[in-house]
Enzyme design. Structure first.
Site, PDB file in Angstrom:
ATOM      1  N   ASN A   7      25.667  43.773  53.874  1.00 49.39           N
ATOM      2  CA  ASN A   7      26.712  44.596  53.259  1.00 49.39           C
ATOM      3  C   ASN A   7      26.029  45.862  52.763  1.00 49.39           C
ATOM      4  OD1 ASN A   7      28.756  45.743  51.814  1.00 49.39           O
ATOM      5  ND2 ASN A   7      29.230  43.927  50.592  1.00 49.39           N
ATOM      6  N   LYS A  14      23.025  44.573  50.506  1.00 46.92           N
ATOM      7  CA  LYS A  14      22.928  43.147  50.165  1.00 46.92           C
ATOM      8  C   LYS A  14      22.768  42.354  51.455  1.00 46.92           C
ATOM      9  CE  LYS A  14      26.051  43.637  46.298  1.00 46.92           C
ATOM     10  NZ  LYS A  14      27.491  43.750  46.239  1.00 46.92           N
ATOM     11  N   ARG A  91      29.544  43.725  57.012  1.00 47.80           N
ATOM     12  CA  ARG A  91      30.851  43.908  56.380  1.00 47.80           C
ATOM     13  C   ARG A  91      31.204  45.387  56.479  1.00 47.80           C
ATOM     14  NH1 ARG A  91      32.139  45.530  50.455  1.00 47.80           N
ATOM     15  NH2 ARG A  91      34.399  45.328  50.536  1.00 47.80           N
ATOM     16  N   HIS A 180      40.145  43.259  51.144  1.00 51.25           N
ATOM     17  CA  HIS A 180      39.799  41.857  50.827  1.00 51.25           C
ATOM     18  C   HIS A 180      40.278  40.912  51.932  1.00 51.25           C
ATOM     19  CE1 HIS A 180      39.947  42.824  46.225  1.00 51.25           C
ATOM     20  NE2 HIS A 180      38.713  42.925  46.669  1.00 51.25           N
ATOM     21  N   ILE A 209      41.138  37.718  42.665  1.00 51.23           N
ATOM     22  CA  ILE A 209      41.066  38.427  41.383  1.00 51.23           C
ATOM     23  C   ILE A 209      39.608  38.522  40.946  1.00 51.23           C
ATOM     24  CG2 ILE A 209      42.052  38.554  39.055  1.00 51.23           C
ATOM     25  CD1 ILE A 209      44.205  38.329  41.134  1.00 51.23           C
ATOM     26  N   GLY A 210      38.994  39.645  41.263  1.00 51.20           N
ATOM     27  CA  GLY A 210      37.619  39.899  40.820  1.00 51.20           C
ATOM     28  C   GLY A 210      37.633  41.213  40.064  1.00 51.20           C
ATOM     29  N   ASN A 211      36.555  41.982  40.202  1.00 51.47           N
ATOM     30  CA  ASN A 211      36.579  43.327  39.639  1.00 51.47           C
ATOM     31  C   ASN A 211      37.676  44.140  40.289  1.00 51.47           C
ATOM     32  OD1 ASN A 211      34.989  44.309  37.590  1.00 51.47           O
ATOM     33  ND2 ASN A 211      33.151  43.884  38.800  1.00 51.47           N
ATOM     34  N   ARG A 241      40.428  49.991  37.912  1.00 58.65           N
ATOM     35  CA  ARG A 241      41.464  50.712  38.670  1.00 58.65           C
ATOM     36  C   ARG A 241      42.831  50.468  38.053  1.00 58.65           C
ATOM     37  NH1 ARG A 241      39.389  48.190  43.901  1.00 58.65           N
ATOM     38  NH2 ARG A 241      37.546  49.419  44.399  1.00 58.65           N
ATOM     39  N   ASP A 283      35.138  43.878  32.150  1.00 55.36           N
ATOM     40  CA  ASP A 283      34.715  42.503  32.421  1.00 55.36           C
ATOM     41  C   ASP A 283      35.646  41.514  31.723  1.00 55.36           C
ATOM     42  OD1 ASP A 283      33.269  39.967  32.161  1.00 55.36           O
ATOM     43  OD2 ASP A 283      31.595  41.093  33.027  1.00 55.36           O
ATOM     44  N   MET A 284      36.282  40.667  32.516  1.00 53.10           N
ATOM     45  CA  MET A 284      37.282  39.743  31.966  1.00 53.10           C
ATOM     46  C   MET A 284      36.705  38.840  30.880  1.00 53.10           C
ATOM     47  SD  MET A 284      40.327  38.817  31.883  1.00 53.10           S
ATOM     48  CE  MET A 284      41.495  38.952  33.212  1.00 53.10           C
ATOM     49  N   GLY A 333      39.604  34.758  39.244  1.00 49.33           N
ATOM     50  CA  GLY A 333      40.479  33.696  39.758  1.00 49.33           C
ATOM     51  C   GLY A 333      39.810  32.334  39.788  1.00 49.33           C
ATOM     52  N   ASN A 335      37.150  31.457  37.888  1.00 46.56           N
ATOM     53  CA  ASN A 335      36.520  31.042  36.627  1.00 46.56           C
ATOM     54  C   ASN A 335      37.397  31.063  35.387  1.00 46.56           C
ATOM     55  OD1 ASN A 335      33.743  30.628  37.581  1.00 46.56           O
ATOM     56  ND2 ASN A 335      33.875  32.791  38.105  1.00 46.56           N
ATOM     57  N   GLU A 385      32.934  35.375  51.514  1.00 45.76           N
ATOM     58  CA  GLU A 385      33.130  36.369  52.573  1.00 45.76           C
ATOM     59  C   GLU A 385      31.936  36.411  53.528  1.00 45.76           C
ATOM     60  OE1 GLU A 385      34.281  38.656  49.065  1.00 45.76           O
ATOM     61  OE2 GLU A 385      35.341  39.973  50.449  1.00 45.76           O
TER      62      GLU A 385
END
Ligand code: ADP
Length: 403
Positions: A7, A14, A91, A180, A209-211, A241, A283-284, A333, A335, A385
């Site tokens: 990626n 990565k 990716r 996604h 549901i991530g960043n 966002r 950060d959630m 989502g 955690n 992914e």
């Protein structure tokens, strides 16, 4: 077969090396600060301690060389030599309307990805540097590209067109693409396998549901609608966002605050969402903690985030005239049991009944969180992914070798 998944970003890369015999990860890692001084390579072999190297890495070709050096290193490596890398999967964020599936890289594919630079100016050029860097280091190794947009190419026109002059679609391809896709495709097929029911027979809403966050309606086994649009800015409220807003706000704010296009773009992509409303963090975990300690802005941010997600689930249930499966995936989502509970609490009218105990279990496995009596099955499905990229690469390269 051993497959390297890459990626590539503009200043980072990565990687994960898969052994496809048993789909295990042999090593993973990342190169950060490419093109800056003190670039960092972090290499994590599966059965050995993590290593970190700081050096100067000026371009992606050198970055890929360092990755290969790490993978074949006598002490930290997992391969005897680089000939053991059978294929590389990349990716790619944007595949436009051209790429409806993953493909093996050739000159024509590279040209088309280049043509799409306009649609993803931050991402696709960086991915192209990754492809060229692999070509330079591993000239005879087949490469495959897997697109974030491809899964959503099945959307009907009613979902992907915007109600603006058609000439903008014809001339500039202004439409919903969705992102996604690799994750939504992976988790929906995992869910179908877990339930033992064909995907084609399930009306599913998948919440990644991530960043970044997006919600996809999956009907007849295909993406039917998705919340991200021409860019990843549309749809749900996210970490930084805004998600959906009245488009007239943009010129209004630009005028009042004397903002440039770049500034307003940056405001909506990097300084909005959860970060802006909470005034605290994107950060959630931090937002939840502050909310539990009585912070009212954090509570407002959380409530807005939940409300907007719940509205999308409701809209997609209406769009498909029903819903059989609701699934949660990605950082938040997978955690946050608090988020999942808050979303589901307001959806009892759809026949969603959460099981509190199942919802609070922490696990890396696909699992039910709905009660046995729930009309809609609610699942948590860990996304992967990279594995899907490795699988697509494996399949396409095998097909090519056998043809
Ligand atoms: P990205 O979009 O960057 O891939 P991820 O899918 O890794 O994002 O998700 C990152 C988000 O997941 C962060 O907002 C983080 O707070 C959230 N997250 C991770 N663990 C938890 C947790 N235990 N509870 C709540 N949120 C969590």
């Amino acid at each position: 077969m051993k497959i390297l998944v890459i990626n590539a970003g503009s200043s980072s890369l990565k990687y994960q090396l898969y052994n496809m015999t048993d789909e295990t990860v042999l090593a993973s890692g990342r190169v950060e600060r490419i093109g800056m001084d003190s670039s960092i390579v972090t290499h994590e072999p599966a059965d050995k301690p993590e290593v970190r190297h700081v050096s100067e890495i000026l371009d992606h070709t050198t970055a890929v060389k360092r990755v290969i050096d790490m993978l074949t290193d006598a002490e930290h490596g997992v391969l005897h030599n680089m000939n053991e890398i059978d294929a590389v999967g990349h990716r790619i964020v944007h595949g436009g309307e051209t790429f409806k599936d993953s493909v093996v890289v050739n000159q024509e594919v590279k040209l088309e990805i280049k043509r799409l630079f306009d649609l993803a100016p931050l991402h696709n050029p960086a991915h192209m540097m990754g492809i060229n860097a692999v070509e330079a280091n591993l000239p005879n190794v087949p490469q495959v590209v897997v697109f974030d947009t491809a899964f959503h190419q099945t959307m009907p026109r009613t979902s992907y067109l915007y109600p603006i002059p058609t000439v903008l679609y014809n001339r500039h391809k202004v439409r919903r693409y969705g992102f996604h896709g690799t994750s939504h495709k992976y988790v929906s097929s995992q869910a179908s396998a877990f339930l033992g029911q064909p995907l084609e027979q399930l009306k599913m809403v998948s919440c990644h549901i991530g960043n970044g966050a997006s919600c996809t309606a999956i009907l007849d086994g295909k993406s039917f609608d998705t919340s991200m649009g021409m860019t990843p800015l549309e749809g749900l409220m996210m970490g930084t966002r805004s998600g959906d807003l009245d488009p007239a706000i943009v010129p209004y704010v630009m005028n009042k605050e004397e903002l440039t296009l770049n500034e307003v773009n940056s405001m909506l992509n990097k300084h909005s969402g959860m970060l802006a409303v909470s005034g605290l963090s994107s950060d959630m975990r931090e937002v939840e903690q502050a909310m539990n300690e009585g912070d009212s802005r954090a509570k407002l941010a959380f409530d807005m985030y939940v409300y907007r997600l719940r509205k999308y689930i409701g809209a997609y249930a209406a769009g498909m005239n029903g819903i059989d499966v609701l699934l949660f995936t990605a950082g938040v989502g997978e955690n946050s049991s608090t988020l999942r509970r808050a979303v589901c609490e307001g959806l009892t009218f759809l026949g969603i009944e959460l099981d509190e105990e199942r919802n609070s279990v922490r696990s890396k496995e696909t699992r039910y969180i709905s009660a046995d009596s729930s009309k809609v099955k609610v699942l948590v499905v860990p996304t992967n992914e990279e594995l899907l990229i490795a699988r697509d690469t494996y399949e396409l390269v095998q097909r090519k070798q056998n043809s």
